[in-house]
Structures are given as structure tokens and as C-alpha cells.
Scaffold this active site. Structure first.
Site, PDB file in Angstrom:
ATOM      1  N   GLU A 501      41.105 -20.944  49.406  1.00  0.00           N
ATOM      2  CA  GLU A 501      41.514 -22.324  49.123  1.00  0.00           C
ATOM      3  C   GLU A 501      40.905 -22.838  47.813  1.00  0.00           C
ATOM      4  OE1 GLU A 501      41.819 -25.288  52.067  1.00  0.00           O
ATOM      5  OE2 GLU A 501      42.259 -23.896  53.686  1.00  0.00           O
ATOM      6  N   GLY A 502      40.969 -21.985  46.797  1.00  0.00           N
ATOM      7  CA  GLY A 502      40.430 -22.324  45.487  1.00  0.00           C
ATOM      8  C   GLY A 502      39.061 -21.713  45.308  1.00  0.00           C
TER       9      GLY A 502
END
Length: 822
Positions: A501-502
Site C-alpha cells: 500500500e505504498g
């Protein structure tokens, strides 16, 4: 009086007005009164007149719009439009998608703490608490993490069935669609507890309740899509995944090469307008077992079937697994944490427009949809997972450090171990406060774009530090894998949360300050929107209003930074009690410093600022630690200001303040325009850096809280699975702590007798016999020592295996002879 007095008065009145952010007419009136008083009291008339003229020269053009607009604001608008950085689709969507909460106050330079304190204390509903005490507790009892991670590399069938039957996949789905309808806080608490027993189970439950088809359908789905899919997702008939990342587009998700071509095709026996998809995705959690695949792709309409636009943009669709052409690849193995993960591919896979999430109306709006839902997912799943793992590691490592002895002492009494225990205690306390704060923001209906990135980055980074310190303290107990090991898999899995998620490196260097500088700043976004208005008088007036508000804001922060630096922020109105008021004042200081640095950086660097990733990362650290400290203070207030928590609160706040000064120091010492960096240093640190990390005495107090039963330790352990059982060795060790402490005086007396040669036997059992016989211990004390030995053996024991057990099934099948079955 000296001729310098009127000018000194002019300076002091201006500083007073700037500090309190008084309006320009008020400043002019105060200055006039002050100069008149100087003249009446005997100051030099000439000097007073000169000071008045200077005031008039500055004030009149600013007070009169007919002068200010054409001569000042219009030229500055032209200059501003030239330096205004171009925003990519990614940046524009991120800015437009998020909402601003208390982080906006932290960027203001003068936080209104009452806004934070007035937020309702996070609280679970009776139904959510009952679910935690019932189905979640039972699921934790069923978990055998060694069986999951080593034997099966999967959840056993009974766990899959239990999760589906009890609607764990539908926690966020509204009740009218058959889900549990839990709040974000309820979701957080469930994931936190599951993570404390198995990261595989927590990720399996967490993903369907964060970024995925359910979340997207609830926000954007057509009514027909909601009616069909949400009940099936809630009860587990559909297992979802979401396919975003691919080999050529990781963090830069707007550059995804996966595409869909609008065309005619056949669906359920009818010829319809649809999209023919070609995609190659990887790292997709739950893909190997998913029955419903969410898909992000760029949509094109070369034949104009939907209108004049050929490149429609990123869109989202739902693909049933059995759609012809969908290929789910073999499983990936994420660092021996075998949650279901793998690739999804397809070539010219046709779906009708009705499978677009939200239907045709939402074609091309996929990135904004993702950004809004990503902020929710980042706020819940990963921070909650870090919280569960860190809180369990804190209480169990504390118990282990008390039980495990070297050189006749509990290892927790060694100062080196106490340093690590203090970090564990402080970081676990901080993660718990930060993860709950971000979940509470979502529960209030916010879309916390900036807090979600802060929470995801710092919770996972602190979680990794907790895992490292816990491994160091456990030593061999931590590195020998087996059913007794409750740390090894968490240590192996810690980089996973850092990556997903990043990636954390990009989250820190690009996103936190990159979003916050525009979204949270009280004037920048308004100025940007004003500059983008159509040419005309309204554009100039709107820009003028925001520009001069921004100028006054910047001057105020410079004055406030200098004042706070000279006084060490010891003065000023602040909330809190006698123990915490000093911390509120410190945060006021660093809020002003952040706003000053941010304004200076944006003014001088303009569009180049986003390429100064080191500067952006350090300023992001300042904003992050301000937000973290705010979450800590809010938690302390919500819990009734418990005095027993003071060591944990103080350690965490001093750590945050020290990190703020380190980040500011790094930013100013490396500021691209060196003279400006020197000037900022003089304003922010006029007496030098003063903040220090938590000291040894405080660290010992924080560490000691983990090594004995107390209310602060109990609060820290709230929400994690500590029930002792055959498949929960961490719970067993934690449960031993009271009995171990009770037996310690008897143990010391017994060891003293052995060292004094009063007991001559060599084996433990024989020593106990002799001790009772000679009267050194009683029969009851013998029982205590026997129980202590059993608890200690269980605490320090590790597993061993037959060599053949450690070989893979494939190796055994190829190299080991098969036994004939009679």
C-alpha cells in the site's frame, strides 16, 4: 527619551500583533496609540514622526484596495502563476480526494487544541464488543500459527469456514446487505486482536475489509451491483481481491499499462457494449482463492462508442474468476508469511459496461475512487496489524525478561535490556494511540488522506523496531522456529507491511509532506484555486484576499518561532494538566516552525520542491511527529489522565519531540538556499537545539512497567489475544508473570542456600529434597519452586525436528525412497 524608543515600540507592537495574528487595521490602531504615548511621554518628536511615516508607507497601500489590487496583487498573481508547480493526475486526485482534520490545525502554526479535545472518545458499540469477546476470541483460540505458516502454508478448512460463517469478510458491509455494519473503530479492534496471534489470519480478514470490492461498491456501486455482490461478499460466498499493482506500475499506479478497449462483445448470450481487458498484475493478496477480482485499468474508446473522448482514463471493474480468459497464476510466498498472494493475468477478457464499478457513469474516475478508499485502508488494516503485534510483543517480552535469568538475575534488570524494553514499551504505546486515532478519524466520516499516510508509515516502521528489539531480548528463543516461537514469523513479516500500500520510502519522501503542504495549509490550496479561476476582477480579488492572509500568516509564524525559541516555549496558554501542559506548549512551538519552513520552502523552491525528497521527507517527519504527539495526548485525556501511564506517555512524547528537532535540524542544515537556512535556524533555534531523547531514568521506569502486573501494563495489553493455550505460547508466558514474581523471594532464599554450600545435592530435584529436609524451604515453598521451574522451562524452551521434517515435500518425493504399503 532615546530616539530609538519609537522604533523599538514600532517593532514590539508589530511583533505583538503578529504573534496574536491581529488584523492589519488593529495593528495600525495599536501602533498609532503606542507612538502617541511615546511622544506624550517625551520621546523624540522627530523620531516619532519618522516612525509614523514608516507605518503609513507600509499600511496605506495595504489598507486601500484601489492601490493594493493593481500595484501589488496583480503583479504577484502573474509571478505566482509562473512558479505554480504543475500537478500530475496522481497529485491532483490525492489533493481533491482527502479531507482535513486536526492535522490542519498542526499546519496552522497556532493549533486550537480544543478542536482535538472536543472530539468524542473512541468507543465500541455493544455489538462490536460482543463480537470481539465472542467470535474473535474463539477464532484466536482456533489459530495454530505454526500449522498455518509451516505445515499447510494456508488456513485450515475449519478456519476458512468459521471466518465466512461469522461474516468476518463482511465487517464493513452494512447490515441491510447481510454484513456486520461495524464502524472503522470496530474493524480496527478486530484486526488488532487477530494480528496478535497470526499475521496471516489478520491479513486474510483485513484485506476484504479495506481496499477492495466491498469498500468500492459501498461508495460508488450501482444499486444493482450492491444488491447482488454485497450480500455474497458479506457471507463469504464471494472471496474478493483487488488487482492494482503490476510489474511495470508499483507506486506510480497512474502509469498502469493494463488497458481495456471499448467494443461490442457477447455476455450471457447477448451482444452488448463492453470492454476487452488485457492485464498483468502481481502481489495480489487473496488472488489464489478469490472468486471476485477487482481490476484497475486504463480505458480507451478508439471507435467512439461512448462519446468523443478516446482516452477515458483509469477505471475499475469487477471480474468473476470464471470469466473466460482470466488466469490466476501460482502462489507467491511473502517472506514465510504465507497469506494467499499471487498474480492475475488476462488477454482480451471481455466484460460488459455493467461490470464497471459504478457503471458507465464512473468510467475514467477510477484513480479518485482508489485514492479515497486507499486512505481508509491505510488508516485501518496496516496500522491495526502493527498495533496488535507490537502490543503483544511488549507484554510478552516484558514477562520473558522477568522470567529469563542470566548470572542469577532477570535479564530485564540489565540496563542494556532495559533500553530495548523501554523502546518496545514506548513504541507500542505510540502505535496503539496512533492507530486508534486514524481509525477514529474514519469512524467520524473523514477521508484522512494525510493522517492515513502518517499512520501507515510510522506504525509499520515502529512495528519493525519493536520486532527487532523483541528478537534481541529473546535471543535464541526468537530465532529457532517452531510451535513454541511466537516472534519469528512476526520478524519475518515486518518488511511486508513496510512495502505494501505504498512503499514506506516513497510514502515518507513524497506523500506525507507533499500532500500535507497543500491540503493542510490554511492558504496554499485557496491561492492555487484562485489562480486557476478565469481571468477577471474576481480572480484578482480572490487571490488578493488569500495572498495577504498568507503573508500575515508567514510573518506571524516567524515571530512565534523566534519567541518560542527564546523562551523554550515555557509560556503561553495551553490545555492539559500540570503534567502535560509543557508538551502542548512545545507542540505549539514546532507547529509554528513547521509552518514557517513549509512557507519558505514553497516560496523559494516552487515546483522544484517535490524533487527535493530529502527536504520533503524531513518536513514530513515534523508533521508526522506533531500528529503522533497529538494522538498520544488525546489518548491520555480520553483514558482519564491515568497517572500510572506517565512513564509511557513521557517517553513517547520526549521521543517525538526529539525526532522533530532532529528533522528540523536536518532540513535547515541542508536547505538548498544556504543563507535562508541560516536565517531559519536563527529564528527557530536561536539558543540552539535543546530537545534530548528519553533519559536512562525514564527508560528504566518505562521498562519496569512491562515486567510486573500493573494497570498501565493492562491498558497496553487491552485488545490483544493473551489467553493461554496449547497453541498460544505467548499467552502462556504472559500468564506466568504473577506466579513468577510471587516465587522470586523463595527462589532467592533457595539460591542463597545453594551458593552457601548448605545444600550439597547437584540435581534440582535432589536439591529441593535436601532443602526441605534441612529446613531451608517448606513443602509449600518447594511446590512454588517446582512450578517456577516448569514455567521457566516452558518460557525458554525451543523446538527441534527430525532432519527429514525440515525438507520440502518436493525434495522428499524426489530423493527419499517410497515405502511399500503391504
Amino acid at each position: 527619551m532615546s530616539i530609538a524608543v519609537p522604533f523599538l515600540v514600532l517593532l514590539l507592537v508589530g511583533a505583538f500583533a503578529a504573534y496574536h495574528r491581529l488584523r492589519l487595521p488593529v495593528w495600525v490602531a495599536l501602533t498609532a496609540v503606542a507612538l502617541l504615548a511615546c511622544w506624550l511621554l517625551g520621546a523624540s518628536g522627530t523620531a516619532t514622526a519618522v516612525a509614523a511615516v514608516v507605518t503609513a508607507i507600509v499600511a496605506l497601500p495595504l489598507l486601500l484596495p484601489q492601490i493594493r489590487l493593481p500595484l501589488i496583487s496583480t503583479p504577484l498573481l502573474g509571478f505566482y502563476t509562473k512558479i505554480l508547480p504543475p500537478l500530475s493526475e496522481t497529485e491532483r486526485s490525492a489533493i481533491e480526494a482527502g479531507t482535513v482534520g486536526f492535522e490542519g490545525e498542526l499546519f496552522s502554526g497556532r493549533p486550537d487544541w480544543q478542536v482535538l479535545l472536543d472530539q468524542p472518545a473512541p468507543a465500541l458499540s455493544a455489538e462490536e464488543q460482543a463480537f470481539l469477546d465472542g467470535p474473535v476470541e474463539e477464532l484466536c483460540r482456533m489459530v495454530d500459527d505454526w500449522d498455518i505458516t509451516h505445515v499447510r502454508a494456508d488456513l485450515p478448512p475449519e478456519l476458512w469456514d468459521y471466518i465466512k460463517k461469522n461474516r468476518f469478510f463482511g465487517m464493513i458491509v452494512p447490515k441491510e446487505y447481510g454484513g456486520l455494519g461495524f464502524s472503522a473503530l470496530g474493524n480496527h479492534k478486530v484486526i488488532q486482536k487477530l494480528a496478535s496471534i497470526s499475521s496471516v489470519v489478520s491479513s486474510t480478514v483485513g484485506v476484504p475489509n479495506s481496499l477492495g470490492p466491498a469498500e468500492l461498491l459501498m461508495h460508488y456501486g450501482t444499486q444493482e451491483q450492491k444488491d447482488h455482490y454485497l450480500p455474497r461478499l458479506a457471507d463469504g460466498r464471494e472471496v474478493p481481491c483487488f488487482a492494482l499493482t503490476g510489474p511495470w506500475a508499483g507506486s506510480d499506479a497512474t502509469s498502469i499499462p493494463d488497458f481495456g478497449i471499448v467494443c461490442m462483445g457477447e455476455w450471457n448470450g447477448a451482444s452488448v457494449v463492453g470492454v476487452k481487458l488485457t492485464f498483468d498484475k502481481r502481489y495480489i493478496t487473496l488472488a489464489p482463492v478469490a472468486t471476485l477480482i477487482g481490476m484497475a485499468f486504463r480505458m480507451y474508446d478508439p471507435d467512439g462508442l461512448l462519446g468523443d473522448k478516446r482516452d477515458i482514463g483509469i477505471s475499475l471493474a469487477l471480474l468473476p474468476r470464471d470469466t473466460p480468459g482470466v488466469e490466476v497464476g501460482r502462489r507467491a510466498m511473502p517472506l514465510n508469511s504465507p497469506f494467499q498472494n499471487g498474480p492475475v493475468r488476462g488477454r482480451e477478457v471481455f466484460i460488459p459496461l455493467s461490470q464497471l464499478i459504478g457503471g458507465e457513469a464512473y468510467a475514467g474516475k477510477g484513480w479518485q475512487m482508489l485514492v479515497e478508499c486507499l486512505s481508509i485502508g491505510r488508516s485501518i488494516t496496516l496500522p491495526s496489524t502493527a498495533s496488535g503485534g507490537a502490543k503483544l510483543a511488549a507484554v510478552v517480552t516484558g514477562a520473558y525478561a522477568r522470567i529469563r535469568k542470566q548470572f542469577g538475575l532477570s535479564i530485564g534488570r540489565f540496563e542494556g535490556v532495559q533500553e530495548a524494553l523501554a523502546r518496545i514499551a514506548g513504541n507500542a504505546y505510540t502505535i496503539s494511540a496512533l492507530s486508534e486515532a486514524s481509525a477514529a478519524a474514519v469512524a467520524r466520516g473523514e477521508l484522512p488522506a494525510v493522517p492515513s499516510t502518517i499512520s501507515k508509515y510510522h506504525c509499520t516502521e515502529m512495528g519493525r523496531q519493536v520486532a527487532q528489539d523483541a528478537m534481541d531480548i529473546h535471543g535464541g528463543k526468537g530465532i529457532i522456529l517452531g510451535p513454541r516461537n511466537y516472534l519469528g514469523r512476526s520478524w519475518q513479516a515486518s518488511p511486508i507491511a513496510i512495502t505494501v500500500e505504498g512503499a514506506n520510502i516513497m510514502t515518507r519522501s513524497l506523500m506525507i509532506f507533499g500532500q500535507g503542504a497543500i491540503l493542510c495549509h490554511p492558504w496554499v490550496l485557496k491561492e492555487m484555486k484562485a489562480a486557476m479561476l478565469p481571468e477577471g476582477d474576481e480572480r484578482v480579488r480572490e487571490f488578493d484576499r488569500n495572498l495577504f492572509g498568507h503573508i500575515g500568516f508567514a510573518i506571524s509564524n516567524a515571530v512565534r518561532s523566534l519567541w518560542f525559541g527564546l523562551t523554550a516555549a515555557r509560556f503561553g496558554k495551553a490545555p492539559g494538566d500540570a503534567y502535560t501542559r509543557r508538551y502542548y506548549r512545545k507542540l505549539n512551538r514546532y507547529s509554528s516552525a513547521l509552518a514557517l519552513c513549509a512557507d519558505t520552502s514553497m516560496l523559494l523552491l516552487g515546483g522544484k520542491l517535490k524533487f527535493k525528497e530529502s527536504l520533503s521527507g524531513r518536513l514530513g517527519d515534523v508533521l508526522s511527529q506533531l500528529y503522533i504527539a497529538s494522538a498520544l495526548l488525546k489518548r491520555y485525556e480520553d483514558q482519564g489522565r491515568p497517572e500510572a501511564d506517565h512513564p509511557l506517555l513521557a517517553w513517547s512524547l520526549l521521543n517525538a519531540v526529539h525526532k522533530i528537532e532532529v528533522a528540523l535540524s536536518g532540513a535547515l542544515r541542508n536547505f538548498p538556499v544556504r543563507p535562508v537556512g541560516w536565517l531559519l535556524w536563527a529564528l527557530i533555534f536561536p539558543l540552539g537545539r535543546r530537545a534530548t531523547p528519553p533519559g536512562d531514568r525514564l527508560s528504566r521506569r518505562a521498562a519496569s512497567l512491562l515486567m510486573s502486573p500493573n494497570e498501565a501494563r493492562d491498558r497496553l495489553a487491552t485488545g490483544v489475544f493473551t489467553t493461554p493455550g496449547p497453541t498460544n505460547p505467548a499467552g502462556r508466558i504472559n500468564s506466568y508473570l504473577p506466579a513468577v514474581i510471587l516465587a522470586e523471594p523463595v527462589e532467592r532464599k533457595f539460591l542463597k542456600a545453594i551458593k552457601g554450600s548448605d545444600i550439597e545435592a547437584l540435581t534440582f530435584s535432589a536439591q529441593l529434597d535436601e532443602g526441605v529436609r534441612e529446613g531451608w524451604i517448606t513443602a509449600e515453598e518447594r511446590r512454588q519452586l517446582e512450578e517456577l521451574r516448569e514455567m521457566t522451562v516452558d518460557t525458554i524452551s525451543v523446538d527441534d525436528f527430525d532432519a527429514a521434517e525440515l525438507r520440502s515435500a518436493g525434495y522428499r518425493e524426489e530423493h527419499e525412497p517410497r515405502r511399500e504399503v503391504a
